[in-house]
Design a protein around this motif. Structure first.
Motif, PDB file in Angstrom:
ATOM      1  N   ARG A 379       1.173  -0.925   0.197  1.00 60.62           N
ATOM      2  CA  ARG A 379      -0.188   0.010   0.110  1.00 60.62           C
ATOM      3  C   ARG A 379       0.877   1.092   0.227  1.00 60.62           C
ATOM      4  O   ARG A 379       0.683   2.493  -1.252  1.00 60.62           O
ATOM      5  CB  ARG A 379      -1.110  -0.172   1.032  1.00 60.62           C
ATOM      6  N   THR A 382       2.208   2.055  -3.809  1.00 62.30           N
ATOM      7  CA  THR A 382       1.168   2.762  -4.412  1.00 62.30           C
ATOM      8  C   THR A 382       1.311   3.724  -4.140  1.00 62.30           C
ATOM      9  O   THR A 382       0.308   4.761  -5.080  1.00 62.30           O
ATOM     10  CB  THR A 382      -0.107   1.441  -4.065  1.00 62.30           C
ATOM     11  N   GLY A 383       0.938   4.385  -3.035  1.00 62.87           N
ATOM     12  CA  GLY A 383       1.071   6.095  -2.421  1.00 62.87           C
ATOM     13  C   GLY A 383       1.972   6.577  -2.903  1.00 62.87           C
ATOM     14  O   GLY A 383       2.341   8.012  -3.353  1.00 62.87           O
ATOM     15  N   LYS A 468      -9.048   5.244  -7.347  1.00 63.35           N
ATOM     16  CA  LYS A 468      -9.366   3.993  -6.450  1.00 63.35           C
ATOM     17  C   LYS A 468     -10.372   4.938  -5.613  1.00 63.35           C
ATOM     18  O   LYS A 468     -10.440   6.779  -5.237  1.00 63.35           O
ATOM     19  CB  LYS A 468      -8.264   3.777  -5.487  1.00 63.35           C
ATOM     20  N   ARG A 473      -7.060   5.730  -1.032  1.00 66.91           N
ATOM     21  CA  ARG A 473      -5.649   6.921  -1.288  1.00 66.91           C
ATOM     22  C   ARG A 473      -5.246   7.516  -0.201  1.00 66.91           C
ATOM     23  O   ARG A 473      -4.553   7.199  -0.083  1.00 66.91           O
ATOM     24  CB  ARG A 473      -6.600   7.439  -2.665  1.00 66.91           C
ATOM     25  N   ASP A 476      -3.532   5.373   1.666  1.00 63.01           N
ATOM     26  CA  ASP A 476      -1.840   4.547   1.006  1.00 63.01           C
ATOM     27  C   ASP A 476      -0.796   5.617   0.732  1.00 63.01           C
ATOM     28  O   ASP A 476       0.743   5.315   1.286  1.00 63.01           O
ATOM     29  CB  ASP A 476      -1.864   4.276  -1.087  1.00 63.01           C
ATOM     30  N   ARG A 477      -1.378   6.745   1.031  1.00 62.21           N
ATOM     31  CA  ARG A 477      -0.067   8.159   1.123  1.00 62.21           C
ATOM     32  C   ARG A 477       0.282   8.170   3.156  1.00 62.21           C
ATOM     33  O   ARG A 477       1.314   8.327   3.324  1.00 62.21           O
ATOM     34  CB  ARG A 477      -1.175   8.892   1.029  1.00 62.21           C
ATOM     35  N   TRP A 480       3.001   5.470   2.757  1.00 68.22           N
ATOM     36  CA  TRP A 480       3.546   6.203   2.336  1.00 68.22           C
ATOM     37  C   TRP A 480       4.520   7.479   3.450  1.00 68.22           C
ATOM     38  O   TRP A 480       5.948   6.791   3.520  1.00 68.22           O
ATOM     39  CB  TRP A 480       3.538   6.740   1.194  1.00 68.22           C
TER      40      TRP A 480
END
Length: 486
Positions: A379, A382-383, A468, A473, A476-477, A480
């Motif tokens: 994840r 992906t971010g 998404k 999202r 994900d961030r 990240w």
């Protein structure tokens, strides 16, 4: 707390916070080379002096000070040493075969690594766990003098017990056997394989800790992620393969995880041995310099293919060596950069280098698994994808089972393979071992393999990411943001 101390506990806590917090904050400010890391740790320590200092003591001290075997020359003497030195690649050889920009890569490697680029090597790809385990077990079964094995994970499962039985059998027939397993990796299997090996007469130790009592402070966050097997000083196996049955189709069929390992011979074996022997000396206090550990001199002609350099990196004097090599390689690429990585979380410097290469017209292809064994890391990476996709890089999700391979090929002549992932842990915290390979045939074979993977992969697009749901999202961030600590 004793009654007579009760009125003074605020003063005691204040003094304790100073005694713990001030040295920790000073250490972070004076030793961290990345300003974000330094600011982050100093902030944690100031906001919570006692707890923050303890956390820093456990997870923040990321440099081990140790005496090192500088390279294979420490282990070689006289005529044998002179013979090995004839295999060191010269600037003229590299320039003639690969051009001046790759001669610049040789210069970079000479200045940031501990080992020479050597010629006269042979390397073969072991494309599956079954191939790698079979070749390694055969080599162990044929060993007559010595076996040195260093690995991150050595499970006590069906594959692990095969290796343990083979190592025990080798020890019983008089072969000198040393096995080094990471203290964290040894915990992946309960009970650990350590007892089985020791009961069988194999000399085994754990890197940076004790499996029963715990990890070695203050270096609890530092691990050996290396995978090195040296047999009779003549052949070496290295790459990404841990010892566990999940990578064997014999036991898991089509659902087994993928990985890639390499069998090498030639002058580079001495350097791989020096890396593993240094780790053994650091852990067990034993120098492996007896005759049984002598390296077999190469037989190929000096100056002939394949040119290979062993690249050791880790939180000691070789900190971020892999990072520096990648920065150099991305900067000289002209036509293509192909990367396969299970955990792709490069820092801003590497992302900028990849983006700059793509903007120069270099085709940048990054392949990550569609199915990942670490959801949080998947994840988090992906971010980060949008930063690359907005700047001409291509990202592909490989279909099928999880693939743990770490492969890189540049311009059909330079390759970088081994144990390093492109994430903060591999680039700054783990002890890793990789190989820089300069050889047209080898690099082209890797590119063909990567192209086959791309042909059955799904391309990631900005539209896919933006489609998404916002909460997904956002998660994900957020993950990240925490990627340096995953």
């Amino acid at each position: 707390m004793p009654m007579f101390l009760e009125p003074y506990w605020p003063h005691i806590l204040f003094v304790l916070s100073l005694l713990l917090g001030v040295p920790a904050a000073i250490h972070a400010a004076m030793t961290k080379e990345e300003v974000r890391s330094a600011i982050g740790w100093v902030g944690i320590i100031i906001l919570s002096p006692i707890v923050g200092a303890l956390l820093y003591f456990i997870a923040g001290i990321n440099r081990i000070r140790r005496s090192a075997i500088s390279d294979r020359r420490f282990l070689l003497q006289g005529h044998v040493r002179d013979h090995f030195e004839t295999y060191d690649a010269t600037d003229e050889i590299v320039t003639e075969q690969f051009g001046r920009r790759f001669a610049a890569m040789k210069t970079l490697g000479d200045r940031v690594t501990s080992h020479e680029l050597t010629t006269g090597n042979a390397i073969s790809v072991l494309s599956t766990g079954d191939d790698a385990y079979g070749a390694m077990l055969n080599a162990i079964g044929e060993a007559s003098r010595s076996i040195l094995l260093e690995t991150y994970i050595f499970d006590r499962d069906r594959v692990g017990r095969r290796f343990a039985d083979a190592l025990i059998a080798a020890a019983k027939r008089g072969v000198a056997v040393r096995v080094l397993i990471d203290a964290v990796g040894a915990r992946y299997s309960v009970p650990s394989v350590l007892g089985m090996l020791r009961d069988g007469g194999v000399i085994v130790d754990v890197f940076n800790g004790n499996v029963i009592m715990g990890l070695r402070l203050p270096y609890a966050n530092l691990r050996t992620h290396r995978k090195i097997l040296i047999v009779d000083g003549a052949v070496a196996f290295t790459g990404g393969m841990n010892i566990r049955e999940g990578f064997s189709s014999e036991f898991f069929g089509d659902k087994c995880s993928g990985d890639t390992h390499f069998r090498v011979s030639g002058a580079v074996v001495a350097d791989l041995f020096a890396i593993a022997a240094n780790d053994w000396r650091f852990t067990a206090g034993e120098d492996l310099q007896d005759n049984v550990w002598q390296i077999v001199p190469p037989t190929a002609d000096p100056g002939t293919p394949v040119a290979i350099r062993a690249v050791s990196s880790g939180p000691d004097r070789n900190v971020e060596t892999n990072h520096k090599m990648l920065m150099g390689a991305f900067s000289i690429a002209r036509t293509s950069i192909r990367i396969v990585s299970p955990y792709f979380l490069p820092d801003r410097e590497l992302i900028t280098a990849l983006i700059t290469a793509a903007r120069r017209g270099v085709e940048v292809d990054i392949i990550v698994p569609q199915t990942n064994n670490l959801t949080l890391i998947d994840r988090a990476m992906t971010g980060q994808f949008d930063q690359l996709l907005k700047n001409y890089c291509r990202i592909w999700r490989a279909s099928g089972a999880f693939d743990h391979s770490k492969l890189m090929a540049i311009d059909s002549c330079w390759a970088f393979v081994g144990s390093s992932n492109l994430d903060p842990r591999s680039l700054r915290l783990n002890f890793e071992v990789d190989m820089e390979v300069m050889d047209h045939s080898f690099a082209q074979a890797l590119e063909r393999r990567i192209d086959v993977t791309i042909s059955s992969s799904k391309q990631v697009t900005l539209d896919d990411l933006r489609s998404k749901p916002f909460p997904a999202r956002l998660v994900d961030r957020i993950l990240w943001l925490g990627s340096p600590y995953l």
